[in-house]
Design an enzyme around this catalytic site. Sequence first.
Site, mmCIF file in Angstrom:
data_model
loop_
_atom_site.group_PDB
_atom_site.id
_atom_site.type_symbol
_atom_site.label_atom_id
_atom_site.label_comp_id
_atom_site.label_asym_id
_atom_site.label_seq_id
_atom_site.Cartn_x
_atom_site.Cartn_y
_atom_site.Cartn_z
ATOM 1 C CB THR A 187 -0.857 -0.668 1.284
ATOM 2 O OG1 THR A 187 -0.178 0.215 2.117
ATOM 3 C CG2 THR A 187 -1.899 -0.894 1.508
ATOM 4 C CD GLU B 196 -5.332 -1.858 2.321
ATOM 5 O OE1 GLU B 196 -5.947 -1.425 1.316
ATOM 6 O OE2 GLU B 196 -4.478 -1.413 3.303
ATOM 7 C CE LYS C 44 -12.379 14.124 13.351
ATOM 8 N NZ LYS C 44 -11.196 13.648 13.365
ATOM 9 C CD1 TRP D 84 -16.129 15.155 11.547
ATOM 10 C CD2 TRP D 84 -16.589 13.488 11.233
ATOM 11 N NE1 TRP D 84 -15.638 13.877 13.284
ATOM 12 C CE2 TRP D 84 -16.091 13.112 12.118
ATOM 13 C CE3 TRP D 84 -16.775 12.841 10.092
ATOM 14 C CZ2 TRP D 84 -15.961 11.520 12.922
ATOM 15 C CZ3 TRP D 84 -15.993 11.242 10.272
ATOM 16 C CH2 TRP D 84 -16.297 10.851 11.695
HETATM 17 P P1 AMP Z 1 -4.902 2.516 -3.012
HETATM 18 O O1 AMP Z 1 -5.010 1.574 -1.817
HETATM 19 O O2 AMP Z 1 -3.649 3.230 -3.141
HETATM 20 O O3 AMP Z 1 -5.466 2.428 -3.698
HETATM 21 O O4 AMP Z 1 -6.270 4.052 -1.803
HETATM 22 C C1 AMP Z 1 -7.069 3.609 -1.645
HETATM 23 C C2 AMP Z 1 -8.107 4.319 -1.145
HETATM 24 O O5 AMP Z 1 -7.882 5.336 -2.744
HETATM 25 C C3 AMP Z 1 -9.305 4.248 -0.698
HETATM 26 O O6 AMP Z 1 -8.886 3.499 0.438
HETATM 27 C C4 AMP Z 1 -9.520 5.673 -1.215
HETATM 28 O O7 AMP Z 1 -9.109 6.836 0.080
HETATM 29 C C5 AMP Z 1 -9.405 6.000 -2.067
HETATM 30 N N1 AMP Z 1 -10.017 6.342 -2.933
HETATM 31 C C6 AMP Z 1 -10.863 5.634 -3.935
HETATM 32 N N2 AMP Z 1 -10.841 5.697 -4.944
HETATM 33 C C7 AMP Z 1 -11.557 7.085 -4.653
HETATM 34 C C8 AMP Z 1 -12.814 7.454 -5.043
HETATM 35 N N3 AMP Z 1 -12.979 7.326 -6.254
HETATM 36 N N4 AMP Z 1 -13.391 8.511 -4.535
HETATM 37 C C9 AMP Z 1 -12.846 9.222 -3.582
HETATM 38 N N5 AMP Z 1 -11.848 8.433 -2.910
HETATM 39 C C10 AMP Z 1 -10.520 7.145 -3.323
#
Ligand code: AMP
Length: 545
Positions: free
Chosen positions: A185, A330, A438, A443
């Site tokens: 990640t 994940e 916050k 929020w």
């Molecule tokens: P990653 O594991 O690097 O793909 O990151 C995942 C995170 O990206 C998620 O938990 C979200 O916070 C963010 N994310 C992915 N897709 C979106 C979306 N369409 N809109 C907003 N946040 C997103």
Amino acid sequence: MLGLMQDWPLLSYKIIDHAAIHHGTRKVISRSVEGPIHTTTYADIRARSLKVAKRLDQEGIRLGDRVATLAWNTWRHLEAWYGILGIGAVYHTVNPRLFPDQIAWIVNHAEDRIMITDLTFVPILEKIASKLATIERYVILTDGAHMPQTSLKNAIAYEDWIGSVDGDFEWRFFDENTAAGMCYTSGTTGNPKGVLYSHRSNVLHSLVASAPDMLGISSRDVVLPVVPMFHANGWSLALTTPMMGATMVMPGAKLDGASIYELLNDFKVTVTAAVPTVWLMLLQFLESSGSKLPYLKKVVIGGSACPRAMTQKFQDNYGVEVMHAWGMTEMSPLGTVCTLKPDYADLSGEARLDIQQKQGHAPFGVEMKITDDHGREVPWDGKTFGRLKVRGPSVARAYFKEAESAIDKDGFFDTGDVATMDPHGYMQITDRSKDVIKSGGEWISSIDLENLAVGHPKVAEAAVIGVPHPKWDERPLLVVVLKKEQTATKDEILAFMQGKIAKWWMPDDVVFVDEIPHTATGKIQKMTLRDQFKGYILPTAEAAE
Ligand code: AMP
């Protein structure tokens, strides 16, 4: 009593078998790293994957061993994946956009034995090779003619490497829960964490991802995964596309607007997928060149929130349907896609865009709930925010080499996202739990403010962070990058936002910067931005004191 059906383990390499047998002549077209366009077929990809498997086997790579790939999306990378899968080794996609030291950390943590890489990354690897203690050999994804002089240990050109064996090999047979792939990640804090997909989770995820209400891919489609295979399991497109027998177009190293447009147009691409930054570049290219998108039907946009203006432009100006999607490394990675259920299918105009701003609904195999800070479920009313938690066969339960479980006692994984769910099951991300602002016990969604700000015609990119405030605890600060050769004032930007959000959500200040920091996967790096504006005094804070 057990059922009397066959035990047919869900092994990911069966995907390329199926593609080769039932869609064998379907093309895989790539922009090679060397330059020219290269065309092959699924039948050929499988034949060469068998050579990769045989060669890995000869090198002593065994079940569960990790093989790193640091590479762009091309046919050779695809062959490497299936070859690795075919002997029960683990493809570990490494993100080249990480800092070299992070790459070294990840490779060492994963204990990768072989590094398969593109010409592009040879110089980076040469710099850190002395730190990569577990790597026994470097395979460069090119042919002998393009092979550079390099100090990398046992370096060999991929074509020579697989050219030295015949394809007379049988895939290995093992349990479907065997590890298949690995992706760390991007984590904005602490060390990266290794997510370990299994053959079973990959196959189930690909079946689910291709369903009509998800990505809806068929053998008649031409799919261009712009999203790199090193981002969140490549959004599983290297598995889903061959599984459905669709033509595949791989962009190689060139992801700029003009290069992507060329592929979309020349190969009549019908479905494509990437993060908003890529689509911003394409839209800018289309606008400046006056080009159209006559073949493209669907664009999948995820990884971060898709701005409303982007959805509108694709749909209204180019007739391309936007499919907003959400997921995470994940989750293999798909969590939701915003296709319209009958409840919303008849909407048009702004009302339709309102729904498309949401990240969408979950497929079979993704269970969701939203909870308050005490773990109590909050209602699906489209308004109440909660921590988004997920459960399913393609969701991580633990990280590689971490003793602690990543799930709660009910088996749910906390995504770290804050979201609402509406009565029809549409999820909308409000924020990352650590980025939400916050203010006075309430929020404020930084994402909503960012989306609104980028709708301003002069704004190229926007980020909102919470800045300490003596009265309200935190208040939003809007950080803006203007489009090239544009100038704007704070009041101009705020006037644009006025009336579109609750008054108390309005940013307390606007600052203009040349650049906003990004993580290696293209997300705004809020931590760095917060550091950058540490000690920033809002004009409203001065007034309150
Ligand atoms: P990653 O594991 O690097 O793909 O990151 C995942 C995170 O990206 C998620 O938990 C979200 O916070 C963010 N994310 C992915 N897709 C979106 C979306 N369409 N809109 C907003 N946040 C997103």
